[in-house]
Structures are given as C-alpha cells and as structure tokens.
Design an enzyme around this catalytic site. Structure first.
Site, PDB file in Angstrom:
ATOM      1  N   ASP A   1       0.747  -1.175   0.049  1.00 49.72           N
ATOM      2  CA  ASP A   1       0.131  -0.057   0.031  1.00 49.72           C
ATOM      3  C   ASP A   1       0.843   1.466  -0.060  1.00 49.72           C
ATOM      4  O   ASP A   1       1.984   1.176   0.765  1.00 49.72           O
ATOM      5  CB  ASP A   1      -0.930   0.120   1.336  1.00 49.72           C
ATOM      6  CG  ASP A   1      -2.135   0.311   1.007  1.00 49.72           C
ATOM      7  OD1 ASP A   1      -2.373   1.485   0.440  1.00 49.72           O
ATOM      8  OD2 ASP A   1      -2.971  -0.617   1.391  1.00 49.72           O
TER       9      ASP A   1
ATOM     10  N   HIS B   1     -10.604  -3.881   3.627  1.00 55.54           N
ATOM     11  CA  HIS B   1     -10.666  -3.774   4.997  1.00 55.54           C
ATOM     12  C   HIS B   1     -11.455  -2.430   5.447  1.00 55.54           C
ATOM     13  O   HIS B   1     -11.562  -2.066   6.567  1.00 55.54           O
ATOM     14  CB  HIS B   1      -9.312  -3.458   5.443  1.00 55.54           C
ATOM     15  CG  HIS B   1      -8.772  -2.322   4.453  1.00 55.54           C
ATOM     16  ND1 HIS B   1      -8.613  -2.179   3.124  1.00 55.54           N
ATOM     17  CD2 HIS B   1      -8.483  -0.849   4.942  1.00 55.54           C
ATOM     18  CE1 HIS B   1      -8.131  -1.007   2.982  1.00 55.54           C
ATOM     19  NE2 HIS B   1      -8.059  -0.043   3.746  1.00 55.54           N
ATOM     20  N   ASP B   2     -12.387  -1.674   4.491  1.00 52.47           N
ATOM     21  CA  ASP B   2     -12.945  -0.553   4.837  1.00 52.47           C
ATOM     22  C   ASP B   2     -14.517  -0.784   4.562  1.00 52.47           C
ATOM     23  O   ASP B   2     -15.388   0.108   5.041  1.00 52.47           O
ATOM     24  CB  ASP B   2     -12.733   0.302   3.591  1.00 52.47           C
ATOM     25  CG  ASP B   2     -11.613   0.884   3.688  1.00 52.47           C
ATOM     26  OD1 ASP B   2     -11.025   0.946   4.877  1.00 52.47           O
ATOM     27  OD2 ASP B   2     -10.991   1.385   2.677  1.00 52.47           O
TER      28      ASP B   2
ATOM     29  N   GLU C   1      -6.999   3.090  -5.492  1.00 57.96           N
ATOM     30  CA  GLU C   1      -8.368   3.229  -4.785  1.00 57.96           C
ATOM     31  C   GLU C   1      -9.088   4.265  -5.219  1.00 57.96           C
ATOM     32  O   GLU C   1      -8.555   5.301  -5.192  1.00 57.96           O
ATOM     33  CB  GLU C   1      -8.142   3.453  -3.266  1.00 57.96           C
ATOM     34  CG  GLU C   1      -9.531   3.377  -2.624  1.00 57.96           C
ATOM     35  CD  GLU C   1      -9.435   4.063  -1.249  1.00 57.96           C
ATOM     36  OE1 GLU C   1     -10.378   3.746  -0.311  1.00 57.96           O
ATOM     37  OE2 GLU C   1      -8.563   4.774  -0.983  1.00 57.96           O
TER      38      GLU C   1
ATOM     39  N   ASP D   1      -3.535   4.401  -2.029  1.00 53.09           N
ATOM     40  CA  ASP D   1      -4.631   4.895  -1.173  1.00 53.09           C
ATOM     41  C   ASP D   1      -5.122   6.359  -1.641  1.00 53.09           C
ATOM     42  O   ASP D   1      -4.423   7.315  -2.002  1.00 53.09           O
ATOM     43  CB  ASP D   1      -3.878   5.150   0.025  1.00 53.09           C
ATOM     44  CG  ASP D   1      -4.957   5.059   1.174  1.00 53.09           C
ATOM     45  OD1 ASP D   1      -6.053   4.349   1.299  1.00 53.09           O
ATOM     46  OD2 ASP D   1      -4.941   6.230   1.964  1.00 53.09           O
TER      47      ASP D   1
END
Ligand code: GLC
Length: 507
Positions: A97, A317-318, A256, A198
């Site tokens: 990431d 994970h969100d 993302e 990200d």
C-alpha cells in the site's frame, strides 16, 4: 502477452489480522511469510499488503511517519525481504500500500511545520476566517467525521481529509513529488512488484478551496462536484508516478478510486496513469440479479473506456464483510459463496480480502474495543471498520484460534469461530475454503476462462467467449441450469436444478 496482473487473483492481507508470529497479539510480516504455503495452496498469484510502514497507527498504518521503513509492530526491512523472497519462490508477487494523500502528524515534515510557521508549505495550512480567524478556512468535513481542519497553537489551521493525525500533503510542492519517487524506488528496488495507491482520487486540491455541499458527505464515497476529490490536477501526479513505475516494467499500480461515473473513473486508467483501478460497484450491489448484472456491466464498461483490465472485489478492510452484507447467517454465507463464483468467473483481476475465503462474517464488537478513528470522530455514531478486521482463525476450538500465541489479540475473536478455522475447513470438502481453492484452480488452469468480455444469456447468466458459463440464482425458487457440463457449484443442486442463493460454473 498480457501482463501478469491483468488477470491475477490478488489476496489482500491485512497484516494486523493475518497471522501473528511473535505473540504480541498483532499480525506481522513473519506471520505472513510463515503461511505463504496457505496462499500458494489457495492458488493466488499476488499479495497486497495494507500499509506496513512506520506509523503511530492512528489509522492502523494509513498514517505513515516514515514511508521507507517497516513499523516494528510488523517487523523490519529484513522481514519484508524474507517475505518477498519466499513469496517469489512460490510464484507469488507482492504489492504494498502506498499512501500519497497524507502522512502522519508524527512525520518529521509535519513536526517541523508545527514548530515553525515558515516550514508549512508541504502541507495545506491556512488562516482561519472570521474577525479573529477562529472559524476553519472552509466547510470541508473529514471522511471520518467532524471538520477536515484542525487549528494549531498559533491559530492557523491544517487540512486533513481523514483523521487529524493524517495531515494532507500539498501536492503542489516539488519535494512532495521527489519524496514519493524516492519511496517508490526504495520498495521497487527491494523487489516489491507494485502498489495499491490509497485515495488515488485525492491528493490534488482546488487552489481556492471552495466550500463543499455538505449533503454530499458519506464515508468512502464520492459524489459529483465534491471539491475535496477528483480534481483534474491529480492526473499529473499519477503520470509522475507512472514514469517511475515504467522503469520497472513488470510492476503494477492499482488505485483506490471513488469517483462519480465511469468517464471520470476511466481517466485514471489512461495509458500513462494507473494500471488498474478498484471499482467498487460489486461491493455496493445487493444480492439481486438486476443490481449484480448492472454492477458487472458498469465495471466492464468503465475499464473498457480506458482500455484497462477490470478489477473485482466483494470486500476489503473498509467495508462490512460480504457474508453479513448479504444477510448474515447461513443465507449470507450461501450468497457470499455464490458471489465468489460470480467474481472468479469474470475477466480481469480479482481481489480477495483475507477471511473472505473462510466465509467470515462481520463481527459485532463491544464499544470498548473499537479502534477505528471513525468511532470517536463521528461522536460514536458510526461504529467504523473494526468488525471486518478481526484476526483470522487458523486452528483449534477457542480464541485465538492459532492466530497468535497470546489470547490478547488486538481485536477479540468470537468464541464460536471454531468451525470457521482453516484447519476445520480443510477437513470439510464442502467448506468455503475448499470452494475458493477449487474455483481459483479452475479459473487459473482452464482455457474456458479466457477472453475479455462477457455475454449475458439471461439476467443472471453470463458466458465468457471461450466457453465458461456462470449462472447464479438470486430468486426464491430453484431454476434450471443452462446446457453444459457442471464444473463447480457454490452449494448442492436440488434435483439437478440450481437452488436460490447458489451459483454454478458450466462449460
Ligand atoms: C483509504 C483506506 C482506508 C484509510 C483511508 C485513509 O480509504 O482504504 O483504510 O482509512 O484511505 O488513508
């Protein structure tokens, strides 16, 4: 030949939650290295690690204070090298990431900026408004709740689109570009195969910082005309990143991207920008034929507009885990299994969030253990994302289920997860883990899964050009299967018919 990532199955390891090697209750890099055979047996081609760089962990690693070192919680640089080498030895690529929109408030740049007003230009500091400057420079709100501005002791305000411990960088400053280049090369030279970027739709801000429409704020979403995101200048940043990546021809970037509409999305995937973009249509679709079909068509269209490979994911994970989104319990699990076959039947790159292959549900955690900054920042109205981040159960009949040698895991594990452990699922030929393994093996090995398009035979049946047919039943009655040899089903057939909440692959 198509690049490796254009049809790879990626496994997203949330390092805190995958496996703990040193007994501190938090997962780490050696924990992942120790279990690479599990990932090789699952059949994935690549790993994506959520941030493991040095961080005070205000947002569990998305607040980076040193982008070119490993946080001691996760290990050290030799541990990362071990992981990369061991993964490569198994033919698994490793992506990390990268967090370019903001840094940690403990980053040396920000510490200096706080101490010395003349050193603030790498961040977005402004004077307040009103006679005494006591109101923030504009009305922007943080994605995690509360204002997007925090006032410092001398009266100025700094912008943070997320937590106040995550000050946004000023992407008009040349040193910000130099630094990201250093970071990219640092990891690529160590053998890392690419980056998940990200908030790839963040970074650039409109020079006048105009007010936003406050009715538009929603966690991890982006509406049209939100001045905080998707400003055109962001594309220069992606072009810059791409010029660095192009020195490493096999490396990949996946952004993302939460933007409004396919045309805006496709811009990020132009030939000199990102290689792949997360499209969250499938995450947002209910278990309902029309919605699923629309999500698939829409994602394919968005990728096709840019000539890029599509990407598919059911969770990360969100967001709440798919089993729970689809109704929890046995219904939710059956639907999640069906959707696993749908997603693995599609062309492009597929991302599996750790634990999805075990059919883990979201966990309702007690208030006192919640850690996501969303909980406090929303004034304890939004519980945040901890429920999808509970550590993975590996073996045994009680917590911590082989995740750690400590029973004090960073989030508590439900006592009833014994049947969900890897150990238990490997003993059960009908388990979700075995289903995932079989599905990935077929997807990777069989020629019927090639081709970039899908043709709909009805609103819940599609065909790949080389012959794979995937059909799912989101209705209430069993339905007839299309013609062909059944390769795999997500649950048992009923008298040769496909029951509700089930999917099948045929050739
Ligand atoms: C992204 C991440 C999320 C993080 C946020 C701020 O949306 O996926 O976990 O909190 O960015 O970095």
């Amino acid at each position: 030949m198509a690049p490796w990532w254009s049809r790879a199955v990626f496994y997203q390891a949330y390092p805190r939650s995958f496996a703990d090697s040193n007994g501190d209750g938090v997962g780490d890099l050696d924990g992942i290295t120790d279990r690479l055979d599990y990932l090789a047996d699952l059949g994935v081609q690549a790993l994506w690690l959520n941030p493991v760089m040095v961080s005070p962990m205000a947002d569990h690693g998305y607040d980076v204070s040193d982008p070119r070192d490993i946080d001691p919680l996760f290990g050290d640089l030799p541990a990362l090298d071990r992981l990369v080498d061991a993964a490569h030895a198994r033919g698994i690529k490793v992506t990390m990431d990268l967090v370019p929109n903001h840094v940690s408030s403990a980053h040396p740049w920000f510490v200096k900026a706080l101490a010395d007003p003349s050193r603030r230009d790498r961040f977005i500091f402004r004077d307040g408004v009103g006679a005494d400057g006591s109101a923030p420079p504009n009305n922007w709100v943080s994605i995690f709740g509360g204002p997007a501005w925090t006032q410092v002791d001398d009266g100025q305000w700094y912008l943070h689109l997320f937590d106040s411990a995550q000050p946004d960088l000023n992407w008009e400053h040349p040193e910000v570009f130099d630094d990201i280049e250093k970071t990219l090369r640092f990891w690529l030279e160590r053998g890392v195969d690419g980056f998940r970027i990200d908030v790839a739709h963040g970074m650039a801000k409109p020079p006048t910082l105009p007010d936003m429409d406050l009715s538009e704020n929603e966690l991890l979403r982006n509406k049209a005309n939100d001045p905080r995101f998707d400003n055109d200048a962001v594309h220069d940043i992606h072009r810059f990143i791409r010029t660095v990546l192009d020195d490493y021809p096999d490396a990949v970037t996946v952004g993302e991207i939460w933007v409004h509409g396919n045309e805006r999305f496709a811009r990020y995937l132009r030939p000199d920008e990102l290689h792949l973009g997360f499209n969250f249509q499938l995450v947002q679709a209910d278990f309902e034929a029309e919605g699923i079909r629309a999500a698939i068509d829409n994602s394919l269209e968005a990728a096709a507009l840019a000539g890029a490979a599509p990407t598919w994911t059911l969770s990360n994970h969100d967001v709440p885990r798919e089993v729970s989104r689809y109704g929890d319990g046995s219904v939710g699990l059956r639907r999640a299994r069906a959707m696993a076959l749908v997603k693995l039947a599609l062309p492009g790159a597929v991302f599996i969030y750790n634990g999805a292959e075990l059919g883990l549900p979201n966990v309702e955690l007690p208030d006192e253990v919640l850690q996501d900054p969303v909980w406090e920042r929303s004034g304890r109205t939004e519980r945040g994302r901890d429920g999808c981040r509970v550590p993975l159960p590996w073996k045994g009949s009680e917590p911590p289920f082989g995740f750690s040698s400590s029973s004090e895991t960073w989030l508590p594990m439900p006592a009833d997860w014994g049947p969900l452990t890897v150990e238990a699922q490997l003993r059960d030929p009908d388990s979700t883990l075995v289903l995932y393994r079989r599905a990935i093996k077929l997807r990777t090995g069989r020629s019927e899964f090639s081709g970039d398009t899908v043709q709909w035979l009805d609103d819940s049946t599609f065909r790949r050009p080389s012959g794979l047919v995937c059909t799912f039943n989101a209705g209430v009655a069993p339905k007839a299967l299309p013609d062909g040899e059944v390769l795999l089903t997500s649950g048992p057939l009923a008298d040769g018919r496909l029951p509700p909440d089930t999917a099948a692959w045929l050739v």
